[in-house]
Write a protein that holds these residues in place. Structure first.
Motif, PDB file in Angstrom:
ATOM      1  N   LEU A  43      -9.383  32.672  -9.288  1.00 46.51           N
ATOM      2  CA  LEU A  43      -8.524  31.497  -9.284  1.00 46.51           C
ATOM      3  C   LEU A  43      -7.725  31.361  -7.995  1.00 46.51           C
ATOM      4  CD1 LEU A  43      -7.366  31.978 -12.959  1.00 46.51           C
ATOM      5  CD2 LEU A  43      -8.822  30.125 -12.123  1.00 46.51           C
ATOM      6  N   VAL A  44      -7.915  32.297  -7.090  1.00 48.32           N
ATOM      7  CA  VAL A  44      -7.249  32.290  -5.786  1.00 48.32           C
ATOM      8  C   VAL A  44      -8.319  32.541  -4.722  1.00 48.32           C
ATOM      9  CG1 VAL A  44      -4.988  33.011  -6.674  1.00 48.32           C
ATOM     10  CG2 VAL A  44      -6.656  34.747  -6.023  1.00 48.32           C
ATOM     11  N   PRO A  45      -8.037  32.223  -3.454  1.00 52.91           N
ATOM     12  CA  PRO A  45      -9.054  32.388  -2.411  1.00 52.91           C
ATOM     13  C   PRO A  45      -9.534  33.822  -2.205  1.00 52.91           C
ATOM     14  CG  PRO A  45      -7.276  30.978  -1.628  1.00 52.91           C
ATOM     15  CD  PRO A  45      -6.843  31.543  -2.950  1.00 52.91           C
ATOM     16  N   SER A  46      -8.685  34.806  -2.498  1.00 57.49           N
ATOM     17  CA  SER A  46      -9.089  36.207  -2.311  1.00 57.49           C
ATOM     18  C   SER A  46     -10.012  36.633  -3.447  1.00 57.49           C
ATOM     19  CB  SER A  46      -7.852  37.107  -2.281  1.00 57.49           C
ATOM     20  OG  SER A  46      -7.286  37.193  -3.576  1.00 57.49           O
ATOM     21  N   THR A  49      -9.031  39.200  -9.133  1.00 55.91           N
ATOM     22  CA  THR A  49      -9.333  38.766 -10.497  1.00 55.91           C
ATOM     23  C   THR A  49      -8.522  39.651 -11.440  1.00 55.91           C
ATOM     24  OG1 THR A  49     -11.164  40.324 -10.753  1.00 55.91           O
ATOM     25  CG2 THR A  49     -11.717  38.106  -9.895  1.00 55.91           C
ATOM     26  N   PRO A  50      -8.326  39.221 -12.678  1.00 54.42           N
ATOM     27  CA  PRO A  50      -7.587  40.094 -13.604  1.00 54.42           C
ATOM     28  C   PRO A  50      -8.212  41.480 -13.741  1.00 54.42           C
ATOM     29  CG  PRO A  50      -7.699  37.872 -14.497  1.00 54.42           C
ATOM     30  CD  PRO A  50      -8.586  37.886 -13.268  1.00 54.42           C
ATOM     31  N   ILE A  51      -9.516  41.544 -13.930  1.00 54.00           N
ATOM     32  CA  ILE A  51     -10.172  42.844 -14.093  1.00 54.00           C
ATOM     33  C   ILE A  51     -10.138  43.636 -12.780  1.00 54.00           C
ATOM     34  CG2 ILE A  51     -12.533  42.069 -13.612  1.00 54.00           C
ATOM     35  CD1 ILE A  51     -13.478  43.926 -15.879  1.00 54.00           C
ATOM     36  N   GLY A  52     -10.215  42.943 -11.658  1.00 54.62           N
ATOM     37  CA  GLY A  52     -10.162  43.601 -10.356  1.00 54.62           C
ATOM     38  C   GLY A  52      -8.819  44.257 -10.087  1.00 54.62           C
ATOM     39  N   LEU A  53      -7.753  43.661 -10.590  1.00 52.46           N
ATOM     40  CA  LEU A  53      -6.422  44.251 -10.419  1.00 52.46           C
ATOM     41  C   LEU A  53      -6.313  45.573 -11.173  1.00 52.46           C
ATOM     42  CD1 LEU A  53      -4.375  40.961 -10.656  1.00 52.46           C
ATOM     43  CD2 LEU A  53      -4.411  42.498  -8.674  1.00 52.46           C
ATOM     44  N   ARG A 145       3.929  44.525  -9.111  1.00 49.05           N
ATOM     45  CA  ARG A 145       3.419  43.397  -8.313  1.00 49.05           C
ATOM     46  C   ARG A 145       2.090  42.907  -8.880  1.00 49.05           C
ATOM     47  NH1 ARG A 145       3.289  45.706  -3.636  1.00 49.05           N
ATOM     48  NH2 ARG A 145       1.080  46.169  -3.568  1.00 49.05           N
ATOM     49  N   HIS A 146       1.188  43.839  -9.168  1.00 50.07           N
ATOM     50  CA  HIS A 146      -0.118  43.437  -9.672  1.00 50.07           C
ATOM     51  C   HIS A 146      -0.046  42.897 -11.098  1.00 50.07           C
ATOM     52  CE1 HIS A 146      -1.925  44.465  -6.020  1.00 50.07           C
ATOM     53  NE2 HIS A 146      -1.964  45.768  -6.187  1.00 50.07           N
ATOM     54  N   ALA A 147       0.870  43.403 -11.907  1.00 48.64           N
ATOM     55  CA  ALA A 147       1.055  42.832 -13.246  1.00 48.64           C
ATOM     56  C   ALA A 147       1.541  41.390 -13.123  1.00 48.64           C
ATOM     57  CB  ALA A 147       2.045  43.669 -14.057  1.00 48.64           C
ATOM     58  N   GLY A 148       2.385  41.131 -12.146  1.00 51.67           N
ATOM     59  CA  GLY A 148       2.834  39.755 -11.905  1.00 51.67           C
ATOM     60  C   GLY A 148       1.694  38.851 -11.469  1.00 51.67           C
ATOM     61  N   HIS A 149       0.868  39.364 -10.553  1.00 48.88           N
ATOM     62  CA  HIS A 149      -0.314  38.598 -10.135  1.00 48.88           C
ATOM     63  C   HIS A 149      -1.189  38.292 -11.346  1.00 48.88           C
ATOM     64  CE1 HIS A 149      -0.054  40.746  -5.974  1.00 48.88           C
ATOM     65  NE2 HIS A 149       0.665  39.649  -5.970  1.00 48.88           N
ATOM     66  N   SER A 150      -1.475  39.327 -12.118  1.00 53.62           N
ATOM     67  CA  SER A 150      -2.368  39.172 -13.255  1.00 53.62           C
ATOM     68  C   SER A 150      -1.767  38.271 -14.329  1.00 53.62           C
ATOM     69  CB  SER A 150      -2.720  40.547 -13.838  1.00 53.62           C
ATOM     70  OG  SER A 150      -3.827  40.447 -14.701  1.00 53.62           O
ATOM     71  N   ASP A 151      -0.470  38.327 -14.495  1.00 54.92           N
ATOM     72  CA  ASP A 151       0.207  37.466 -15.464  1.00 54.92           C
ATOM     73  C   ASP A 151       0.023  35.991 -15.092  1.00 54.92           C
ATOM     74  OD1 ASP A 151       1.891  37.155 -17.806  1.00 54.92           O
ATOM     75  OD2 ASP A 151       3.463  36.535 -16.406  1.00 54.92           O
ATOM     76  N   ILE A 152       0.133  35.690 -13.809  1.00 54.45           N
ATOM     77  CA  ILE A 152      -0.066  34.308 -13.352  1.00 54.45           C
ATOM     78  C   ILE A 152      -1.521  33.888 -13.558  1.00 54.45           C
ATOM     79  CG2 ILE A 152      -0.115  32.819 -11.306  1.00 54.45           C
ATOM     80  CD1 ILE A 152       2.404  34.449 -10.373  1.00 54.45           C
ATOM     81  N   LEU A 153      -2.458  34.776 -13.225  1.00 55.37           N
ATOM     82  CA  LEU A 153      -3.870  34.460 -13.447  1.00 55.37           C
ATOM     83  C   LEU A 153      -4.132  34.245 -14.937  1.00 55.37           C
ATOM     84  CD1 LEU A 153      -5.558  37.005 -11.005  1.00 55.37           C
ATOM     85  CD2 LEU A 153      -5.158  34.565 -10.625  1.00 55.37           C
ATOM     86  N   ARG A 154      -3.560  35.080 -15.774  1.00 54.98           N
ATOM     87  CA  ARG A 154      -3.738  34.943 -17.225  1.00 54.98           C
ATOM     88  C   ARG A 154      -3.164  33.611 -17.708  1.00 54.98           C
ATOM     89  NH1 ARG A 154      -5.060  38.253 -21.809  1.00 54.98           N
ATOM     90  NH2 ARG A 154      -5.018  36.762 -23.507  1.00 54.98           N
ATOM     91  N   GLU A 155      -2.021  33.232 -17.185  1.00 59.82           N
ATOM     92  CA  GLU A 155      -1.420  31.948 -17.563  1.00 59.82           C
ATOM     93  C   GLU A 155      -2.358  30.790 -17.204  1.00 59.82           C
ATOM     94  OE1 GLU A 155       2.520  29.426 -16.287  1.00 59.82           O
ATOM     95  OE2 GLU A 155       2.705  31.612 -16.403  1.00 59.82           O
ATOM     96  N   GLN A 156      -2.977  30.862 -16.025  1.00 60.43           N
ATOM     97  CA  GLN A 156      -3.919  29.828 -15.622  1.00 60.43           C
ATOM     98  C   GLN A 156      -5.161  29.822 -16.521  1.00 60.43           C
ATOM     99  OE1 GLN A 156      -4.304  31.135 -11.495  1.00 60.43           O
ATOM    100  NE2 GLN A 156      -3.321  29.229 -10.832  1.00 60.43           N
ATOM    101  N   ILE A 157      -5.659  30.995 -16.862  1.00 63.25           N
ATOM    102  CA  ILE A 157      -6.824  31.096 -17.741  1.00 63.25           C
ATOM    103  C   ILE A 157      -6.484  30.546 -19.120  1.00 63.25           C
ATOM    104  CG2 ILE A 157      -8.334  32.729 -18.952  1.00 63.25           C
ATOM    105  CD1 ILE A 157      -8.172  34.447 -16.303  1.00 63.25           C
ATOM    106  N   ASP A 158      -5.338  30.952 -19.661  1.00 62.13           N
ATOM    107  CA  ASP A 158      -4.931  30.477 -20.986  1.00 62.13           C
ATOM    108  C   ASP A 158      -4.757  28.956 -21.000  1.00 62.13           C
ATOM    109  OD1 ASP A 158      -5.018  33.048 -21.967  1.00 62.13           O
ATOM    110  OD2 ASP A 158      -2.833  33.338 -21.940  1.00 62.13           O
TER     111      ASP A 158
END
Length: 163
Positions: A43-46, A49-53, A145-158
């Protein structure tokens, strides 16, 4: 209402270990319940991913606790030690596999650190002398930091689930 399991006072080591375990849980909780496709969704240019984190967090556990603190050669660590590819998850690895890998690495980290004093020092190229206390603080910061990243990705997925 106060969380009855939240630890806010006590000896320094207990607080550090509690907070690190709390951040480990926060990170894995953002991935639990995602489908295999959702967990790999970019969901970001890099390549993040949630699983990658979570995969990267397992690498960080091995690097700092097994290799640096425990003094194990990279070949004796219980997983991949390639930092540049630490976010990469193979097609045959499931969300459950990656979470289990992270939890195994975390368990081994706890065992390695258990009998080491907070002020014990180790050498890490590029960092110099570090203490166990510093490693705990680094991992808390890294996983938060990574939990925050993943939380935002999860919010977008949800959010896409509701549309």
């Amino acid at each position: 209402m106060k969380n009855p399991t939240r630890l806010t006072v006590g000896p320094e080591r207990r607080l550090l270990e509690y907070m690190l375990d709390h951040m480990r849980t926060e990170l894995t909780d953002t991935v639990r319940g995602l489908s295999e496709t959702e967990a790999r969704r970019r969901l970001v240019p890099s390549m993040t991913t949630p699983i990658g984190l979570v995969k990267h967090a397992a690498f960080a556990e091995r690097m700092w606790f097994q290799h640096v603190l425990g003094g194990l050669p990279e070949s004796a660590c219980d997983g991949a030690m390639a930092g540049e590819d630490s976010f990469s998850v193979s097609e045959d690895e499931t969300v459950a596999d990656v979470i289990a890998e992270f939890e195994r690495a975390s368990s081994r980290s706890r065992a390695i650190a258990a009998d080491i004093d907070l002020d014990a020092t180790r050498q890490r190229p590029g960092f110099g002398t570090v203490t166990l206390r510093w490693i705990y603080l680094l991992m808390i910061q890294e996983f938060a930091r990574h939990a925050g990243h993943s939380d935002i990705l999860r919010e977008q997925i949800d959010a896409t689930r509701r549309t």
